[in-house]
Scaffold this active site. Structure first.
Site, PDB file in Angstrom:
ATOM      1  N   CYS A   1      23.047 -12.831 -19.995  1.00  0.00           N
ATOM      2  CA  CYS A   1      22.684 -13.474 -18.832  1.00  0.00           C
ATOM      3  C   CYS A   1      24.046 -14.024 -18.135  1.00  0.00           C
ATOM      4  O   CYS A   1      25.277 -13.985 -18.996  1.00  0.00           O
ATOM      5  CB  CYS A   1      22.257 -14.864 -18.947  1.00  0.00           C
ATOM      6  SG  CYS A   1      20.457 -14.656 -19.696  1.00  0.00           S
TER       7      CYS A   1
ATOM      8  N   ARG B   1      25.532  -8.279 -17.103  1.00  0.00           N
ATOM      9  CA  ARG B   1      25.151  -9.094 -18.447  1.00  0.00           C
ATOM     10  C   ARG B   1      23.661  -9.279 -18.606  1.00  0.00           C
ATOM     11  O   ARG B   1      23.310  -9.884 -19.443  1.00  0.00           O
ATOM     12  CB  ARG B   1      25.750 -10.776 -17.863  1.00  0.00           C
ATOM     13  CG  ARG B   1      27.121 -10.598 -17.785  1.00  0.00           C
ATOM     14  CD  ARG B   1      27.818 -11.968 -17.632  1.00  0.00           C
ATOM     15  NE  ARG B   1      27.756 -12.778 -18.755  1.00  0.00           N
ATOM     16  CZ  ARG B   1      28.530 -12.817 -19.599  1.00  0.00           C
ATOM     17  NH1 ARG B   1      29.956 -12.380 -19.529  1.00  0.00           N
ATOM     18  NH2 ARG B   1      28.828 -13.569 -20.734  1.00  0.00           N
TER      19      ARG B   1
ATOM     20  N   TRP C   1      18.807 -11.759 -18.727  1.00  0.00           N
ATOM     21  CA  TRP C   1      18.454 -10.911 -19.781  1.00  0.00           C
ATOM     22  C   TRP C   1      17.729 -11.726 -20.601  1.00  0.00           C
ATOM     23  O   TRP C   1      18.118 -12.618 -21.256  1.00  0.00           O
ATOM     24  CB  TRP C   1      19.800 -10.481 -20.551  1.00  0.00           C
ATOM     25  CG  TRP C   1      19.308  -9.294 -21.556  1.00  0.00           C
ATOM     26  CD1 TRP C   1      19.004  -7.962 -21.338  1.00  0.00           C
ATOM     27  CD2 TRP C   1      19.233  -9.618 -22.961  1.00  0.00           C
ATOM     28  NE1 TRP C   1      18.944  -7.360 -22.622  1.00  0.00           N
ATOM     29  CE2 TRP C   1      18.758  -8.282 -23.721  1.00  0.00           C
ATOM     30  CE3 TRP C   1      19.090 -10.578 -23.857  1.00  0.00           C
ATOM     31  CZ2 TRP C   1      18.303  -8.245 -24.790  1.00  0.00           C
ATOM     32  CZ3 TRP C   1      18.721 -10.558 -25.238  1.00  0.00           C
ATOM     33  CH2 TRP C   1      18.712  -9.140 -25.515  1.00  0.00           C
TER      34      TRP C   1
ATOM     35  N   ASN D   1      23.194 -19.545 -20.110  1.00  0.00           N
ATOM     36  CA  ASN D   1      23.660 -18.229 -20.929  1.00  0.00           C
ATOM     37  C   ASN D   1      23.627 -18.616 -22.155  1.00  0.00           C
ATOM     38  O   ASN D   1      24.494 -19.381 -22.434  1.00  0.00           O
ATOM     39  CB  ASN D   1      24.789 -17.581 -20.367  1.00  0.00           C
ATOM     40  CG  ASN D   1      25.209 -16.514 -21.203  1.00  0.00           C
ATOM     41  OD1 ASN D   1      24.431 -16.075 -21.868  1.00  0.00           O
ATOM     42  ND2 ASN D   1      26.513 -16.135 -21.088  1.00  0.00           N
ATOM     43  N   GLY D   2      22.854 -17.980 -23.120  1.00  0.00           N
ATOM     44  CA  GLY D   2      22.892 -18.339 -24.409  1.00  0.00           C
ATOM     45  C   GLY D   2      21.303 -18.832 -25.165  1.00  0.00           C
ATOM     46  O   GLY D   2      20.389 -18.552 -24.477  1.00  0.00           O
TER      47      GLY D   2
ATOM     48  N   GLU E   1      26.924   8.048 -32.691  1.00  0.00           N
ATOM     49  CA  GLU E   1      27.269   7.644 -31.351  1.00  0.00           C
ATOM     50  C   GLU E   1      26.451   8.389 -30.488  1.00  0.00           C
ATOM     51  O   GLU E   1      25.852   8.026 -29.125  1.00  0.00           O
ATOM     52  CB  GLU E   1      28.672   7.557 -31.127  1.00  0.00           C
ATOM     53  CG  GLU E   1      29.253   7.253 -29.501  1.00  0.00           C
ATOM     54  CD  GLU E   1      28.858   5.962 -29.119  1.00  0.00           C
ATOM     55  OE1 GLU E   1      28.497   5.066 -29.767  1.00  0.00           O
ATOM     56  OE2 GLU E   1      28.870   6.097 -27.829  1.00  0.00           O
TER      57      GLU E   1
ATOM     58  N   LYS F   1      23.692   7.009 -27.700  1.00  0.00           N
ATOM     59  CA  LYS F   1      23.672   7.467 -26.257  1.00  0.00           C
ATOM     60  C   LYS F   1      22.497   7.777 -25.820  1.00  0.00           C
ATOM     61  O   LYS F   1      21.750   7.653 -24.603  1.00  0.00           O
ATOM     62  CB  LYS F   1      24.695   8.555 -26.167  1.00  0.00           C
ATOM     63  CG  LYS F   1      26.024   7.706 -25.980  1.00  0.00           C
ATOM     64  CD  LYS F   1      26.698   6.987 -24.735  1.00  0.00           C
ATOM     65  CE  LYS F   1      26.427   5.472 -24.966  1.00  0.00           C
ATOM     66  NZ  LYS F   1      27.243   4.834 -25.765  1.00  0.00           N
TER      67      LYS F   1
ATOM     68  N   GLU G   1      19.718   4.981 -25.884  1.00  0.00           N
ATOM     69  CA  GLU G   1      20.018   4.026 -24.781  1.00  0.00           C
ATOM     70  C   GLU G   1      19.472   4.319 -23.461  1.00  0.00           C
ATOM     71  O   GLU G   1      19.135   3.835 -22.713  1.00  0.00           O
ATOM     72  CB  GLU G   1      21.531   3.815 -24.802  1.00  0.00           C
ATOM     73  CG  GLU G   1      22.065   2.703 -25.770  1.00  0.00           C
ATOM     74  CD  GLU G   1      23.669   2.550 -25.669  1.00  0.00           C
ATOM     75  OE1 GLU G   1      24.300   3.692 -25.783  1.00  0.00           O
ATOM     76  OE2 GLU G   1      24.179   1.549 -25.503  1.00  0.00           O
TER      77      GLU G   1
ATOM     78  N   HIS H   1      17.403  14.040 -48.417  1.00  0.00           N
ATOM     79  CA  HIS H   1      17.038  12.904 -48.920  1.00  0.00           C
ATOM     80  C   HIS H   1      15.958  12.168 -48.330  1.00  0.00           C
ATOM     81  O   HIS H   1      15.933  10.995 -48.372  1.00  0.00           O
ATOM     82  CB  HIS H   1      18.267  12.082 -49.610  1.00  0.00           C
ATOM     83  CG  HIS H   1      19.005  12.784 -50.381  1.00  0.00           C
ATOM     84  ND1 HIS H   1      18.878  13.078 -51.696  1.00  0.00           N
ATOM     85  CD2 HIS H   1      20.709  13.172 -50.091  1.00  0.00           C
ATOM     86  CE1 HIS H   1      20.004  13.810 -52.241  1.00  0.00           C
ATOM     87  NE2 HIS H   1      20.857  13.905 -51.282  1.00  0.00           N
TER      88      HIS H   1
ATOM     89  N   LYS I   1      25.254  -5.164 -20.734  1.00  0.00           N
ATOM     90  CA  LYS I   1      26.492  -4.649 -21.003  1.00  0.00           C
ATOM     91  C   LYS I   1      27.301  -5.784 -22.165  1.00  0.00           C
ATOM     92  O   LYS I   1      27.661  -5.159 -23.033  1.00  0.00           O
ATOM     93  CB  LYS I   1      27.415  -4.363 -19.828  1.00  0.00           C
ATOM     94  CG  LYS I   1      28.631  -3.911 -20.266  1.00  0.00           C
ATOM     95  CD  LYS I   1      29.062  -2.573 -19.485  1.00  0.00           C
ATOM     96  CE  LYS I   1      30.343  -1.909 -20.055  1.00  0.00           C
ATOM     97  NZ  LYS I   1      29.804  -0.894 -21.164  1.00  0.00           N
TER      98      LYS I   1
HETATM   99  C1  G6P Z   1      25.788  -3.661 -25.773  1.00  0.00           C
HETATM  100  C2  G6P Z   1      26.541  -2.419 -25.113  1.00  0.00           C
HETATM  101  C3  G6P Z   1      26.990  -1.543 -26.021  1.00  0.00           C
HETATM  102  C4  G6P Z   1      28.223  -1.957 -26.766  1.00  0.00           C
HETATM  103  C5  G6P Z   1      27.626  -3.516 -27.396  1.00  0.00           C
HETATM  104  C6  G6P Z   1      28.928  -4.219 -28.144  1.00  0.00           C
HETATM  105  O1  G6P Z   1      25.092  -3.353 -26.671  1.00  0.00           O
HETATM  106  O2  G6P Z   1      25.425  -1.936 -24.316  1.00  0.00           O
HETATM  107  O3  G6P Z   1      27.368  -0.379 -25.029  1.00  0.00           O
HETATM  108  O4  G6P Z   1      28.664  -1.051 -27.582  1.00  0.00           O
HETATM  109  O5  G6P Z   1      27.130  -4.141 -26.582  1.00  0.00           O
HETATM  110  O6  G6P Z   1      29.601  -4.497 -26.980  1.00  0.00           O
HETATM  111  P1  G6P Z   1      31.262  -4.724 -26.907  1.00  0.00           P
HETATM  112  O7  G6P Z   1      31.610  -5.401 -25.473  1.00  0.00           O
HETATM  113  O8  G6P Z   1      31.435  -5.632 -27.952  1.00  0.00           O
HETATM  114  O9  G6P Z   1      31.860  -3.630 -27.222  1.00  0.00           O
END
Ligand code: G6P
Length: 606
Positions: free
Chosen positions: A2, A27, A74, A98-99, A478, A482, A485, A501, A601
């Site tokens: 948030c 956020r 969020w 926020n929290g 990674e 991606k 996500e 395995h 984010k």
């Molecule tokens: C969220 C974002 C990711 C990011 C992660 C950690 O999940 O969507 O893209 O890798 O947070 O965020 P930071 O700001 O700590 O890299």
């Protein structure tokens, strides 16, 4: 997560609150809301969905008011809906939060017994009623002191009060809150970017602190209400680049920016004239560090994982990694000779910050690898190594991953040189090679046509696999993250050697599998693993580096070759086609690329 914003002024605030909310949308973006004070009364406009929707609603209501708070949500407690959107108001106050209030269920029961009626399913609404209750017998300041002591969990709060035409409260524990100073007006916001169009003079609240804002004055208090003085920081005036340029999506732009991200970072950390690493502010003797613990979440954790491989390869350090949400609750044996490195794009991720805080409390050596240099993590670590890649707006991290890997790679070179675990010749050779990376990354960007076709298959797949060994394993993780996500396709990242395995049972006819097999010491073994999945019907996309030895398998479905750089650097290049694969798969499905469902984010809740 948030985002919150508050403005106290003598001019109307709603349009400026909306503008700031747009900047805070990274956020959270499932609902939004605003409350302003008009003739002493609180007026609210809330909606499910994005700030654009809120903006339209506000124009219908012609929302006036010189004091106001706004929120992008969020969802944690209660589904995304208009009723659960913030602000949450009682007859007396309106609150943005926020929290997470961890004892909200107990507080709610107590308040309900007293006759307070709850409209939403949120934890935040208890704050509005609790403040109202305490206000019956206390001043505003004493109310805040008492309420904050009652709340368990984390919060950044903005509160306005009925009939208080020149007063707003901000408070913080766990979640970030910046306070801005303007000309005859003042502000609170989840980050300084949200305030940047209005001021560059900022202070940050620390945990347990709160502030009372008036138009021309801000007072800061500690948990017990004693006055405290705050340092005012002057932020650089550069406006953030929110322009997509000729791109339709920020993510697309951010992927394409990576060659310059690499250049900028190299320019910061490599002295090209003397061919050496430029980290002069290292506050410890390298002999005092025998081990490293790298900590992060999500994509940042993947950069920790690859750094483990680099550091183990070239330094004498004992290198460990952990996911922040696990580390913070483990019974960690802290070691004086360990450097604890926190990797975070935003510098605000709640778990990563809590892990840093834990290390600080245990008097450990701490280092932050961050993008946002004004962030909580950056402000609290002993050493800050910025990744210098500019604002990243797409929720799925791309160029920040590149920057994180690069800074960690450069750090590992510096340590290995200081420790003499590599020769001067090797060190200079590796640094020289690094200067080629940006150009090769630029060439790797030209894979769109090929990826477009490949993405059609991944987009429609029930599931997919990403396999790699050694340096390629973190990149496989990674790549899978991606795709999950952005395209909402089930994707598993696996060490290629682990397939037999268990996961091999998942392979069925036509399943798309990415195999990352650069020509390194693992090459032959990875190719054997590739044959094993092909034999079971997988459609393999092989990503490797150019080499004179041709790969002799007719059954590879597609192949992408990146430049033949030093093997340490191939992971940077292999990352790019995987980012594009996720991008085009999501595009094919018509999904919201910059704001994937259910995500945000900056994750400022546990
Ligand atoms: C969220 C974002 C990711 C990011 C992660 C950690 O999940 O969507 O893209 O890798 O947070 O965020 P930071 O700001 O700590 O890299």
């Amino acid at each position: 997560m948030c985002g919150i914003i508050g403005i106290i002024s003598s001019k109307e605030v709603s349009s400026r609150i909306v503008n700031s909310l747009k900047k805070l949308e990274y956020r959270g973006y499932d609902s939004a809301g605003i409350a302003t004070l008009v003739d002493g009364n609180i007026n609210e406009v809330k909606c499910e969905g994005r700030v654009d929707v809120l903006e339209k609603d506000i124009s219908k209501f012609n929302l006036k008011g010189d004091i106001g708070i706004g929120h992008v949500r969020w969802a944690t407690h209660g589904k995304p809906s208009k009723i659960n959107a913030h602000p949450h108001s009682s007859e007396q106050v309106s609150v943005v939060h926020n929290g997470i209030i961890e004892n909200s269920t107990i507080l709610k029961k107590i308040l309900e017994k007293k006759g307070y009626v709850f409209k939403s399913q949120t934890d935040t609404e208890v704050i509005a009623h609790l403040v109202t209750d305490y206000l019956k017998k206390n001043s505003i300041k004493n109310t805040i002191i008492k309420v904050l002591k009652k709340l368990h969990g984390s919060f950044a709060l903005g509160i306005i009060f009925k009939d208080q035409n020149d007063l707003m409260v901000g408070a913080k524990r766990g979640s970030p809150l910046a306070v801005g100073y303007g000309p005859n007006e003042n502000y609170i916001g989840s980050d300084s970017y949200a305030l940047k169009s209005m001021t560059n003079k900022i202070s940050y609240l620390e945990d347990g602190e709160f502030c009372i804002l008036k138009k021309d004055q801000i007072e800061f208090f500690d948990t017990d209400g004693s006055h405290i003085n705050k340092k005012v920081m002057n932020l650089s005036k550069n406006e953030i680049d929110y322009d997509k340029g000729h791109y339709k999506y920020f993510m697309e732009k951010e992927i394409d920016e990576q060659p310059s991200t690499i250049n900028d970072c190299i320019n910061e950390y490599i002295d090209k004239y003397n061919n050496q690493v430029n980290i002069f502010n290292f506050p410890w003797k390298s002999s005092s560090i025998r081990s490293v613990m790298l900590i992060g979440c999500g994509t940042a954790f993947h950069s920790c994982l690859i750094a483990k491989y680099w550091m183990e390869q070239s330094t004498n350090l004992d290198v460990n990694i952990d996911i922040a949400s696990e580390f913070r609750y483990r019974k960690v044996r802290f070691k004086k000779d360990c450097l604890y490195i926190f990797v975070s794009q935003s510098g605000e991720t709640a778990d990563t910050y809590a892990a840093l805080d834990l290390c600080k409390k245990n008097k450990m050596k701490t280092c932050a690898v961050v993008n946002v240099v004004e962030s909580s993590i950056a402000r609290n670590a002993d050493l800050v190594l910025p990744i210098h890649c500019g604002q990243e707006i797409g929720v799925a991290s791309t160029k920040a991953f590149m920057g994180q890997m690069l800074v960690l790679y450069i750090l590992s070179l510096k340590v290995s040189f200081d420790q003499k675990s590599i020769t001067k010749k090797e060190y200079k050779y590796k640094l020289k090679n690094l200067l080629k990376l940006s150009n090769s990354a630029k060439k790797t960007l030209n894979v769109d046509q090929k990826i477009l076709n490949i993405a059609k298959v991944f987009a429609e797949a029930k599931g997919s696999m990403f396999l790699g060994r050694g340096y390629s394993f973190p990149i496989a993780l990674e790549g899978a993250l991606k795709l999950k996500e952005l395209a909402y396709v089930h994707a598993e990242g696996y060490p290629a050697g682990e397939m037999k395995h268990g996961p091999l049972a998942l392979i069925e006819n036509g399943m798309p599998v990415v195999v990352l097999a650069p020509r390194d010491e693992h090459y032959k073994k990875t190719i054997s693993n590739m044959q094993e999945v092909i034999a079971r019907g997988a459609k393999v996309l092989l990503i490797t580096n150019k080499n004179k030895d041709e790969i002799t398998s007719e059954n590879i479905w597609e192949k992408i070759e990146v430049d033949n750089l030093d093997e340490d650097l191939i992971p940077f290049l292999m990352t790019i086609p995987l980012q594009k694969l996720a991008f085009y798969s999501a595009l094919k499905k018509g999904y919201d690329i910059d704001k994937p469902r259910n995500l945000a984010k900056s994750v400022t809740v546990e």
